[in-house]
Design a protein around this motif. Sequence first.
Motif, PDB file in Angstrom:
ATOM      1  N   GLN A 100       1.000  -1.068   6.100  1.00 44.49           N
ATOM      2  CA  GLN A 100       0.463  -0.212   7.151  1.00 44.49           C
ATOM      3  C   GLN A 100       1.378   0.997   7.304  1.00 44.49           C
ATOM      4  O   GLN A 100       2.602   0.861   7.310  1.00 44.49           O
ATOM      5  N   ASP A 102       0.951   3.757  10.110  1.00 44.02           N
ATOM      6  CA  ASP A 102       0.051   4.071  11.208  1.00 44.02           C
ATOM      7  C   ASP A 102       0.282   5.473  11.774  1.00 44.02           C
ATOM      8  O   ASP A 102       1.412   5.962  11.830  1.00 44.02           O
ATOM      9  N   VAL A 116      -1.215   4.202   1.769  1.00 42.83           N
ATOM     10  CA  VAL A 116      -1.915   2.968   2.127  1.00 42.83           C
ATOM     11  C   VAL A 116      -3.074   2.701   1.169  1.00 42.83           C
ATOM     12  O   VAL A 116      -3.270   1.564   0.711  1.00 42.83           O
ATOM     13  N   ASN A 120      -2.903  -0.697  -0.959  1.00 48.06           N
ATOM     14  CA  ASN A 120      -3.859  -1.704  -0.495  1.00 48.06           C
ATOM     15  C   ASN A 120      -5.120  -1.796  -1.348  1.00 48.06           C
ATOM     16  O   ASN A 120      -5.661  -2.892  -1.529  1.00 48.06           O
ATOM     17  N   HIS A 166      -5.491   3.410  12.989  1.00 47.21           N
ATOM     18  CA  HIS A 166      -5.150   2.773  11.707  1.00 47.21           C
ATOM     19  C   HIS A 166      -6.253   3.068  10.683  1.00 47.21           C
ATOM     20  O   HIS A 166      -6.640   2.191   9.911  1.00 47.21           O
ATOM     21  N   TYR A 169      -5.619   2.136   6.981  1.00 53.42           N
ATOM     22  CA  TYR A 169      -5.598   0.689   6.746  1.00 53.42           C
ATOM     23  C   TYR A 169      -7.019   0.119   6.765  1.00 53.42           C
ATOM     24  O   TYR A 169      -7.420  -0.626   5.847  1.00 53.42           O
ATOM     25  N   SER A 172      -8.957   1.084   3.715  1.00 52.52           N
ATOM     26  CA  SER A 172      -8.543   0.340   2.520  1.00 52.52           C
ATOM     27  C   SER A 172      -9.156  -1.053   2.516  1.00 52.52           C
ATOM     28  O   SER A 172      -9.572  -1.557   1.461  1.00 52.52           O
ATOM     29  N   LYS A 173      -9.235  -1.688   3.678  1.00 55.19           N
ATOM     30  CA  LYS A 173      -9.775  -3.047   3.741  1.00 55.19           C
ATOM     31  C   LYS A 173     -11.291  -3.052   3.558  1.00 55.19           C
ATOM     32  O   LYS A 173     -11.853  -3.979   2.948  1.00 55.19           O
TER      33      LYS A 173
END
Length: 236
Positions: A100, A102, A116, A120, A166, A169, A172-173
Amino acid sequence: MAATSANRLQNQIALITGGSSGIGAGVAKAMAAEGASVIVNYAHSADEAAAVVKEITDAGGQAVPFQADVSKEDDVLAMFDFIREKFGTLQILVNNSGIQVDAKFVDMTLAQWQKVIDVNLTGQFLCAREAAREFLRRGPQQDISAALGKIICMSSVHEVIPWAGHVNYATSKGGIMLLMKSMAQELAPHKIRINSIAPGAIATPINLTARDTPEEEKDLLTLIPYGEVEESLPQC
């Protein structure tokens, strides 16, 4: 020899990226306890990786550390060369590395965004690609596994739940979710098994700064989407 409930991964080689701490360390120890020989990948924390390896070997398991930045193609290629030289092949990849960085959206720099995404998401692509290539090169091993190979993509509930502050992040997820599904669709005819895990908030080093006050931890707990949440975050 048939695997027992306490030795389900006997004769299998497992690579866990980001295996020196948090969820990755927990996965490495659990797979070793089930009989797998484990490669504990790490980017920077050599001492932590060594501690995970020592815990595994002290318990009678097999593990070795390997340093590689999964966002760098040359590092990933070198890691898979090492695995072939040391173990001959690979049966399991746990794509776990994640970071992360942020920032508020309007303050986020391109470097913060890119770092990131590189670790990720691109890191998962690079490792999964090399694992799939290795599975196809090696061919079936019916005496070890019905699958040609297994890939687990470690994601997050933020693959579907927005997370203000975020965005790199969460993006990326979300990418990991469709990376996993698209790989699974394409590689299923080759008997390569692809799954992902999307944990809720777990107390690991990656989210330390987001839970260092009771108020922040309470906010994290509200992001766990199912049922009653515990009073504190589960540890890993």
